[in-house]
Design a protein around this motif. Structure first.
Motif, PDB file in Angstrom:
ATOM      1  N   ARG A   1      -8.259  -6.429  27.223  1.00 13.29           N
ATOM      2  CA  ARG A   1      -8.777  -5.380  26.824  1.00 13.29           C
ATOM      3  C   ARG A   1      -7.623  -4.354  26.141  1.00 13.29           C
ATOM      4  NH1 ARG A   1     -13.546  -2.470  29.394  1.00 13.29           N
ATOM      5  NH2 ARG A   1     -14.763  -4.488  30.484  1.00 13.29           N
TER       6      ARG A   1
ATOM      7  N   ASP B   1     -10.075   0.895  25.629  1.00 12.98           N
ATOM      8  CA  ASP B   1     -11.026  -0.111  26.279  1.00 12.98           C
ATOM      9  C   ASP B   1     -10.460  -0.493  27.857  1.00 12.98           C
ATOM     10  OD1 ASP B   1     -12.957   0.003  24.464  1.00 12.98           O
ATOM     11  OD2 ASP B   1     -11.989  -1.641  23.149  1.00 12.98           O
TER      12      ASP B   1
ATOM     13  N   THR C   1      -7.509  -8.887  31.505  1.00 11.93           N
ATOM     14  CA  THR C   1      -8.635  -8.856  30.628  1.00 11.93           C
ATOM     15  C   THR C   1      -8.674  -8.788  29.285  1.00 11.93           C
ATOM     16  OG1 THR C   1      -8.385  -6.410  30.597  1.00 11.93           O
ATOM     17  CG2 THR C   1      -9.740  -7.281  32.427  1.00 11.93           C
TER      18      THR C   1
END
Ligand code: C2O
Ligand code: CU
Length: 538
Positions: free
Chosen positions: A437, A441, A435
């Motif tokens: 992230r 997060d 992702t």
């Protein structure tokens, strides 16, 4: 007239915008240049910028007036259901003739060695007698999430004068430890750490030995009057972590041990240091590797030395066959350091365990637990995390490779840059490959019963690549492979050292519900963001 006015206003606005750009951009690049020249003052082009960075640190109180001296560590035997107290206190301790303001649980450094039995539950009352907030984390123990000691996640921090009671159940045998989960770079470094030995219900688990020794292998950064400056509002040494210039065993510089010729000693070794990776040996003695973070290895093996990165534990047994002096040694590519001295004398021994010592055991109890996990070696990882750092003002900072041959930084070879690097200028990251992230997060959710294969990649092209000891709370895992080479001797672990450029596959056995933290155990990397949390449902 109207068009003339409009034209005039238009030109005025454009001029204003131009001026604004001129003001903003040079300033931005100038502030980056100031920061860069502060971190690397020797750089060409830095002549006019290297002294311009504004230091914003507020030093901690470091006075020792009115403080009690430190006490030495005690041993506390705890039965099922019993309660003990671990109050962090401010003390002073003498190291190399200097009196230093430090911290100790109940005034002791290391904190008490807690001896408990596998399966038992204990209660620990913690009244915070420090001048700052704290918590206690029970490192490696698969306990109830509420008592994991992560501030603002599993509990509110314990404020000065407040009390929190931890309830801890010990499902697994082995050597564990406890430390604060607030400003580890400061609180843990200055004395807040202690061991927990969980003795197995199975009496054949440990070999018979003459004695057990518990060693915290550590270092501290001493300057003329005190330890190197600590700030309450920011963290320094964020690039490489705070290396010490003085080695400590159990908080002291003068570790000694007396042994009788022919004795076998079991050493439980824990590394509570901020960043230093140790490679422990006792040259001339015979050393057998027995266990890791969460209990025994599948197979015992004879070794010359063993690497212990921050927060890892190793269990070794050592046979001393000849009288004389032995050194407990930290062996690195560039030099060897003596950490302590072992004197072996000639005298009759009460029991001879050398026969047991010389035969290498296979541990069926470990085989049974980990055997099914090997088949995951060929499966694709469920998730991949990448380790790295951003130094926006500088970019890539490479190290001299001398002494770092195994992709481990054994020493602080860029001291000034390291001291000046802080959580304001540098951001360490763990990035989820799928992702993109990063850090908090990242949002993994698993279920009890899952077996999760995690690939950890330590990106060598990041701004400053170095090794990271990655620690998972609340669960246990095995290391399946390193750089594609399968691991043929498994043990339960909670921390794995990932050298620069390496890829390590682990298999985590998801057994314990809650919200759990994963982070680098280099205290300064953790403090500058190198962490995430994962959820586990019942
Ligand atoms: Cu030993 Cu989260 O730590
Ligand atoms: Cu790290």
């Amino acid at each position: 007239m109207k068009t003339k006015n409009l034209l005039f206003i238009g030109i005025f606005i454009i001029a204003l915008a131009f001026l604004a750009l001129l003001i903003i951009f040079p300033q931005k690049s100038e502030s980056q240049l100031i920061e860069k020249c502060y971190l690397l003052p020797g750089l060409e082009g830095c002549e006019n910028y290297r002294d311009k960075y504004q230091e914003t640190g507020l030093p901690y109180e470091r006075n020792i007036q009115g403080l009690q001296p430190v006490k030495s560590s005690s041993i506390v035997l705890l039965n099922n259901g019993s309660t003990t107290t671990l109050n962090p206190k401010v003390v002073y301790k003498e190291i190399n003739g200097q009196r230093i303001r430090m911290f100790g649980y109940n005034g002791e450094i290391p904190g008490s060695l807690l001896k408990v039995k596998q399966g038992d539950t204990i209660y620990v009352n913690v009244t915070n007698e420090l001048d700052q907030e704290t918590t206690i984390h029970w490192h490696g123990i698969r306990l109830n999430n509420k008592f994991d000691g992560v501030p603002h996640s599993t509990q509110e921090p314990i404020m000065p004068g407040e009390t929190f009671t931890y309830e801890i159940k010990f499902p697994d045998a082995g050597i564990y430890w406890y430390h604060p989960h607030v400003r580890e770079d400061y609180q843990q470094e200055l004395g807040l750490y202690g061991n927990i030995l969980v003795s197995p219900t199975d009496e054949t688990y440990f070999n018979k030995v003459n004695r057990e020794e518990f060693l915290f292998v550590d270092d501290i950064n001493l300057q003329d009057e005190d330890v190197f400056t600590y700030y309450s509002n920011k963290i320094n040494h964020v690039l490489m972590g705070r290396f010490g210039n003085t080695f400590l065993i159990n908080g002291n510089t003068n570790y000694t041990l007396n042994v009788i010729k022919g004795e076998v000693i079991r050493f439980f070794v824990t590394n509570p240091s901020n960043t230093r990776t140790f490679n422990i040996s006792i040259p001339e003695a015979q050393i057998k590797l027995i266990g890791s973070d969460g209990g025994s290895y599948e197979k015992e093996e004879f070794i010359n030395s063993v690497i212990v990165s921050p927060s890892e534990r190793v269990t070794i047994e050592v046979l001393f066959t000849n009288p004389g002096k032995y050194s407990l040694t930290h062996i690195t590519p560039l030099s060897n350091y003596t950490l302590g001295e072992i004197t072996v004398t000639n005298a009759p021994i009460s029991k001879d365990y050398s026969g047991d010592f010389l035969s290498l055991k296979n541990n069926s109890f470990v085989n049974l637990e980990v055997n099914g996990l090997r088949e995951y070696s060929n499966k694709e990882p469920d998730v991949q995390i990448n380790l790295g750092v951003k130094v926006p003002s500088v970019g890539h900072i490479e190290h001299p490779s001398e002494g770092n041959e195994d992709n481990i930084e054994w020493e602080d070879t860029m001291q000034l840059t390291n001291i000046r690097s802080s959580n304001e200028t540098i951001k360490w990251t763990i990035i989820d490959e799928a992702t993109g992230r990063s850090n908090m997060d990242i949002n993994y959710n698993w279920k009890v019963g899952d077996k999760v294969k995690i690939r950890i990649f330590n990106d060598p092209n990041s701004d400053h690549p170095m090794q990271h000891p990655i620690h998972f709370h609340g669960q246990r895992f095995v290391v399946l492979s390193k750089d594609g080479i399968p691991n043929d001797n498994l043990a339960w672990k909670d921390t794995v050292l990932v050298p620069k450029g390496s890829t390590i596959d682990i298999l985590m056995d998801i057994t314990n519900p809650g919200k759990w933290m994963t982070h680098c155990h280099i205290a300064e990397h953790l403090s500058s963001g190198m962490m995430f949390e994962f959820g586990v449902e019942e």
